[in-house]
Design an enzyme around this catalytic site. Structure first.
Site, PDB file in Angstrom:
ATOM      1  CB  THR A  61      -1.043  -0.063   1.143  1.00 61.89           C
ATOM      2  OG1 THR A  61      -1.947   1.013   0.976  1.00 61.89           O
ATOM      3  CG2 THR A  61      -0.430  -0.012   2.528  1.00 61.89           C
ATOM      4  CE  LYS A  65      -1.806   0.743  -3.484  1.00 61.58           C
ATOM      5  NZ  LYS A  65      -3.206   1.020  -3.781  1.00 61.58           N
ATOM      6  CG  ASN A  86      -3.189  -4.192  -5.234  1.00 61.05           C
ATOM      7  OD1 ASN A  86      -2.929  -5.048  -6.071  1.00 61.05           O
ATOM      8  ND2 ASN A  86      -4.386  -4.057  -4.702  1.00 61.05           N
ATOM      9  CG  ASP A 102      -5.678  -0.916  -5.849  1.00 59.38           C
ATOM     10  OD1 ASP A 102      -6.058  -1.546  -4.848  1.00 59.38           O
ATOM     11  OD2 ASP A 102      -4.599  -0.303  -5.904  1.00 59.38           O
ATOM     12  CB  ALA A 128      -4.425  12.669 -13.579  1.00 54.89           C
ATOM     13  N   GLY A 129      -3.394  10.739 -10.632  1.00 58.18           N
ATOM     14  CA  GLY A 129      -2.209  10.153 -10.002  1.00 58.18           C
ATOM     15  C   GLY A 129      -2.272   8.644 -10.039  1.00 58.18           C
ATOM     16  CG  ASN A 151      -5.073  15.843 -11.903  1.00 59.18           C
ATOM     17  OD1 ASN A 151      -5.463  15.466 -10.806  1.00 59.18           O
ATOM     18  ND2 ASN A 151      -3.792  16.000 -12.182  1.00 59.18           N
ATOM     19  NE  ARG A 152      -3.046  20.143  -7.244  1.00 63.84           N
ATOM     20  CZ  ARG A 152      -2.535  19.812  -6.073  1.00 63.84           C
ATOM     21  NH1 ARG A 152      -2.907  20.464  -4.988  1.00 63.84           N
ATOM     22  NH2 ARG A 152      -1.656  18.830  -5.948  1.00 63.84           N
ATOM     23  CG  MET A 216     -11.173   5.377  -5.469  1.00 60.64           C
ATOM     24  SD  MET A 216      -9.947   5.574  -6.763  1.00 60.64           S
ATOM     25  CE  MET A 216      -8.804   4.267  -6.364  1.00 60.64           C
TER      26      MET A 216
END
Ligand code: ATR
Length: 269
Positions: A61, A65, A86, A102, A128-129, A151-152, A216
């Site tokens: 985790t 990952k 994971n 995941d 978008a990570g 996404n920022r 999530m």
């Protein structure tokens, strides 16, 4: 007794031991599963130590990952597409096999546990990570009519959309976006935002009449979940179901037996 565990940093709040111990009891598999705090500088060496100590497998985790992905000898297709691992399986040959459960965990929770189909729906992925990357292929496989990533950092959304462009024409929006031309039937928060007090930076007008809002993160009242509630989204979910489902998929890879997740979700949490 076969040994398994989860490694991360931090790890103290992980529910994975509880989940896997419940799975092993339910399926009568004789195994142990514990959580392990690993120092940031010692991840790779610690994995080798687990292998030498005859562990059969590990869950990986935050924040390891991507590093787990890098040390595997063999990778599943879904791990390759996610760029992250994971679940590790220590093979008898000495090779390390990496998988990513995941995305399938999220999809199973939405579609099976909550009976919400993404087929022909408009889906908005916020973020978008690594977390977003891990779920994008199963979302595409669920055949949405529209998939938008917001996404920022716009460039990261653009990069992610381009990577999957052969599979689906993914639209991109900066975050926040105010020019609302589309309502969404499913909005998934895959960002780390929202644990602080800032308001979720999107208009509630993007929520369709029959919309599933999914965070999530689990066991936290995030600003996204508060926003979904304030705007009366019809189905509001946190990531607990996904956590149990991704664990079940890991368990299946390790043991060849699929636990009954509904039973665990009903009785253990
Ligand atoms: P993870 O593996 O959990 O996805 P990550 O790869 O660091 O972690 O990605 C974090 C995601 O949360 C990114 O989409 C990030 O946006 P940027 O790409 O612009 O950095 C998003 N994020 C984190 N904090 C945020 C905030 N305060 N507001 C908006 N987005 C945020």
């Amino acid at each position: 007794m076969d040994k398994y565990g989860v490694v991360g940093n931090p790890i103290q709040h992980s529910l994975s031991p509880q989940i896997h111990q419940a799975f092993s009891k339910q399926t009568q598999q004789n195994l142990s599963y514990e959580k392990y705090l690993v120092e940031l500088s010692e991840f790779e060496i610690t994995i080798k130590d687990f292998q030498r100590s005859n562990f059969k497998g590990l869950n990986i985790t935050v924040p390891f990952k991507e590093r787990a992905f890098a040390i595997c000898d063999e990778l599943s297709i879904r791990a390759k597409l996610a760029g992250a691992v994971n679940t590790i399986l220590f093979e008898d040959t000495g090779k390390i096999y990496g998988d990513n459960t995941d995305g399938i965990g999220l999809l199973r929770d939405i579609s099976i546990n909550h009976n919400f189909s993404l087929e022909n729906k408009a889906v908005l992925l916020v973020g978008a990570g690594g977390a977003a990357r891990g779920i994008i292929k199963p979302i595409i496989d669920a055949k949405p009519k529209i998939l938008t990533i917001t996404n920022r950092t716009y460039k990261k959304a653009e990069h992610l959309a381009n990577e999957f462009a052969q599979l689906l024409n993914i639209t991109i929006e900066s975050l926040p976006f105010s020019d609302i031309t589309q309502c969404y039937d499913c909005i998934i928060n895959a960002t780390a935002m929202g644990l602080e007090n800032a308001a979720f930076p999107l208009s509630g007008k993007i929520i369709s009449n029959d919309c599933c809002c999914y965070d999530m993160v689990y066991n936290k009242q995030t600003s996204f979940l508060k926003w979904a509630k304030a705007n009366e989204a019809s189905l509001i979910l946190d990531g607990l179901g996904m956590l149990v489902e991704q664990a079940a998929e890991s368990f299946y890879l390790w043991r060849g037996v699929r636990p009954n997740t509904k039973d665990i979700l009903k009785h253990c949490f």
